[in-house]
Design an enzyme around this catalytic site. Structure first.
Site, PDB file in Angstrom:
ATOM      1  N   GLY A 246       2.028   1.295  -5.226  1.00  0.00           N
ATOM      2  CA  GLY A 246       0.925   0.246  -5.430  1.00  0.00           C
ATOM      3  C   GLY A 246      -0.308   0.790  -5.362  1.00  0.00           C
TER       4      GLY A 246
ATOM      5  N   THR B  92      12.385  10.007 -14.317  1.00  0.00           N
ATOM      6  CA  THR B  92      13.045   9.718 -12.826  1.00  0.00           C
ATOM      7  C   THR B  92      14.046  10.495 -12.677  1.00  0.00           C
ATOM      8  OG1 THR B  92      12.414   7.405 -13.188  1.00  0.00           O
ATOM      9  CG2 THR B  92      13.981   7.839 -11.429  1.00  0.00           C
TER      10      THR B  92
ATOM     11  N   GLU C 190      15.598   3.548  -4.077  1.00  0.00           N
ATOM     12  CA  GLU C 190      16.044   1.984  -4.551  1.00  0.00           C
ATOM     13  C   GLU C 190      17.449   2.006  -5.265  1.00  0.00           C
ATOM     14  OE1 GLU C 190      14.490  -0.767  -4.718  1.00  0.00           O
ATOM     15  OE2 GLU C 190      12.198  -0.744  -4.507  1.00  0.00           O
TER      16      GLU C 190
ATOM     17  N   LYS D 197      17.915   2.898 -14.209  1.00  0.00           N
ATOM     18  CA  LYS D 197      17.465   4.394 -14.116  1.00  0.00           C
ATOM     19  C   LYS D 197      17.410   4.963 -12.878  1.00  0.00           C
ATOM     20  CE  LYS D 197      13.039   3.722 -12.545  1.00  0.00           C
ATOM     21  NZ  LYS D 197      12.276   4.412 -11.614  1.00  0.00           N
TER      22      LYS D 197
ATOM     23  N   SER E 254      10.559  12.166  -7.871  1.00  0.00           N
ATOM     24  CA  SER E 254      11.419  11.144  -8.093  1.00  0.00           C
ATOM     25  C   SER E 254      12.321  11.055  -6.697  1.00  0.00           C
ATOM     26  CB  SER E 254      12.438  10.889  -9.223  1.00  0.00           C
ATOM     27  OG  SER E 254      13.537  10.213  -8.984  1.00  0.00           O
TER      28      SER E 254
ATOM     29  N   ASN F 265      14.660   8.859  -5.935  1.00  0.00           N
ATOM     30  CA  ASN F 265      16.094   8.835  -6.274  1.00  0.00           C
ATOM     31  C   ASN F 265      16.862   9.991  -6.717  1.00  0.00           C
ATOM     32  OD1 ASN F 265      16.711   5.542  -6.551  1.00  0.00           O
ATOM     33  ND2 ASN F 265      14.653   5.820  -7.369  1.00  0.00           N
TER      34      ASN F 265
ATOM     35  N   ALA G 112       0.889  -1.216  -0.035  1.00  0.00           N
ATOM     36  CA  ALA G 112       0.053  -0.100   0.132  1.00  0.00           C
ATOM     37  C   ALA G 112       0.844   1.356  -0.102  1.00  0.00           C
ATOM     38  CB  ALA G 112      -0.905   0.087   1.177  1.00  0.00           C
ATOM     39  N   GLY G 113       2.022   1.360  -0.675  1.00  0.00           N
ATOM     40  CA  GLY G 113       2.980   2.322  -0.566  1.00  0.00           C
ATOM     41  C   GLY G 113       2.264   3.313  -1.889  1.00  0.00           C
TER      42      GLY G 113
ATOM     43  N   LYS H 276      11.294  -2.480  -9.066  1.00  0.00           N
ATOM     44  CA  LYS H 276      12.549  -2.272 -10.215  1.00  0.00           C
ATOM     45  C   LYS H 276      13.746  -2.167  -9.386  1.00  0.00           C
ATOM     46  CE  LYS H 276       9.435   0.897 -13.060  1.00  0.00           C
ATOM     47  NZ  LYS H 276       9.222   2.271 -13.428  1.00  0.00           N
TER      48      LYS H 276
ATOM     49  N   ALA I 182       4.249   8.098  -9.117  1.00  0.00           N
ATOM     50  CA  ALA I 182       3.199   7.758  -8.608  1.00  0.00           C
ATOM     51  C   ALA I 182       2.122   8.733  -8.493  1.00  0.00           C
ATOM     52  CB  ALA I 182       3.548   7.116  -7.264  1.00  0.00           C
TER      53      ALA I 182
END
Length: 338
Positions: A17, A252, A286, A195, A258, A260, A13-14, A110, A144
Site C-alpha cells: 500500500g 514471487t 497470503e 502465484k 517474496s 510467500n 499502510a503496509g 491477491k 513492494a
C-alpha cells in the site's frame, strides 16, 4: 469519456500500500494514506517515512496520512484497497458507507476468499455495492521494496470498463512504473492468487536444498494449474503468459523479498507453521490461506491442481514437505498439456 484522477486515497499502510502510494505520488497525484495505527499515520504525514514497513524510503511530499477513514476518503476520486485478501471483507464493511459513490475502487489484494471462494473484485462489488466496471485490479511482478526504491517494474490494471483502467493507468504511470491495461479481470485475479501458492512450493523446494531445475518445474507446472483453473472460469489464456501470470510467478517464486517464498523456505527447512509465523512476526503469507480456498474452488470445478493440493496438506494437515514432493513426482504419467 475517461476522467482524470488526481486525488487518491490508499486504505492500508503496509508495504505494498505504501509503495503504491509512492508510485501515485511520483506520478503527480495527491495521495492520502489511511493507517490503522495513529503513530504510523503521524510518521508518514510528518516525516514522509513508514519505518514499520519500508525503512529508509523517503515518500513524496504529495503523500499525507491519517488514522481517520472518513477524513482519508473525503473527496477521493480513486480508492486503493491495500489490505490482505482475507481481511478485505471485514475492513470494507467498515468503510463502505464512507466511500465516494463515483470513486474508482482499486484492489491490490491477491487471493480467493475462504468460505465464499470469491475473488477480491467480487467481494468488493458485493460489499461496496458497485458495478464491476468501477473496480480495477492491480497485478503483476510487484515486489513492494523494489518498487519503493524506484527500480523499473510493470503491472497490469484489469477492469471490465477500459476507461477506468486507463484512468488509473494515467494516474500511476511514472519514470519507473509502467502499467498496462487489460479487461480480463478473472485471469489477472487468478494469476495473482495462485502465484502465492506456487511461491510457497518453490520456497519449500529451496528449504529442502533442491535447485533450479526443481524450482523451474514448479513454476511451469504451477502455471499450468492456474491456466486450467482460469480456462474453467472463462479467463483469457493469454493473460497467464503475461505480467499477471508468468511475470508475477517468476518474481514471487524467485525473490527473497517474496514473503510467500521465504515462508515456504522455512517450512522446507523443517519449521512448523507456528514457528514460521513466529519468525515473521505473525505475518501470514497470503498463500498459506489461499491454498485452501483455491483448492476448494478447484475441487468444486473439477480442476486438477496437485501443487495447490500439496501446499494445503503441508500447511494445514501436517504433511511433511518431503512426502508431498515424493507424491507429486509419483503421480500417474500423462501428456504435458492434458
Amino acid at each position: 469519456m475517461m476522467a482524470e484522477v488526481q486525488r487518491v486515497t490508499v486504505l492500508g499502510a503496509g508495504s505494498w500500500g505504501t509503495a503504491f502510494a509512492k508510485v501515485l505520488g511520483d506520478a503527480g497525484r495527491d495521495v492520502t494514506i489511511w493507517a490503522r495505527r495513529p503513530e504510523v499515520a503521524a510518521e508518514i504525514r510528518d516525516r514522509h517515512r513508514n519505518s514499520s514497513y519500508l525503512p529508509d524510503i523517503e515518500l513524496p511530499e504529495r503523500i499525507t496520512a491519517t488514522a481517520d477513514p472518513a477524513r482519508a476518503l473525503d473527496g477521493a476520486q480513486a480508492v486503493v484497497l491495500a489490505v490482505p485478501s482475507q481481511t478485505l471483507r471485514t475492513n470494507l464493511s467498515e468503510w463502505s458507507g464512507l466511500l465516494p459513490s463515483d470513486a474508482i475502487l482499486v484492489s491490490l489484494a491477491k487471493g480467493v476468499e475462504l468460505g465464499t471462494l470469491k475473488r477480491m473484485s467480487e467481494v468488493i462489488a458485493e460489499i461496496a455495492r458497485v458495478d464491476d466496471g468501477q473496480i480495477v485490479v492491480v497485478s503483476g511482478p510487484n515486489l513492494a521494496k523494489e518498487i519503493a526504491l524506484g527500480q523499473p517494474a510493470a503491472a497490469v490494471l484489469a477492469c471490465t470498463d477500459h476507461d477506468n483502467a486507463k484512468a488509473i493507468q494515467q494516474a500511476s504511470f511514472n519514470q519507473y512504473f509502467r502499467p498496462y491495461t487489460n479487461t480480463d479481470v478473472v485471469g489477472c485475479e487468478l494469476g495473482g492468487a495462485c502465484k502465492n501458492v506456487i511461491a510457497l512450493s518453490c520456497g519449500m523446494a529451496a528449504g529442502l536444498g533442491l535447485g533450479a531445475n526443481t524450482v523451474a518445474t514448479l513454476i511451469t507446472r504451477g502455471l499450468a494449474e492456474m491456466a486450467r483453473l482460469g480456462a474453467k472460469l472463462g479467463a483469457d489464456p493469454l493473460t497467464f503468459a503475461g505480467l499477471a501470470g508468468v511475470g508475477d510467478l517468476v518474481a514471487t517464486c524467485s525473490s527473497p523479498l517474496s514473503r510467500n517464498r521465504t515462508f515456504g523456505e522455512r517450512l522446507g527447512r523443517g519449521e512448523t507453521l507456528e514457528q514460521a509465523l513466529a519468525a515473521t512476526g505473525g505475518q501470514v503469507a497470503e498463500g498459506v490461506k489461499s491454498c485452501t480456498s483455491i483448492r476448494e474452488l478447484a475441487l468444486n470445478l473439477g480442476v486438477d491442481m496437485p501443487i495447490t493440493d500439496a501446499m494445503h496438506r503441508v500447511c494445514h494437515e501436517g504433511v511433511d514437505p518431503r512426502h508431498a514432493g515424493a507424491e507429486l513426482l509419483g503421480r500417474s504419467q500423462k501428456h504435458e498439456w492434458s
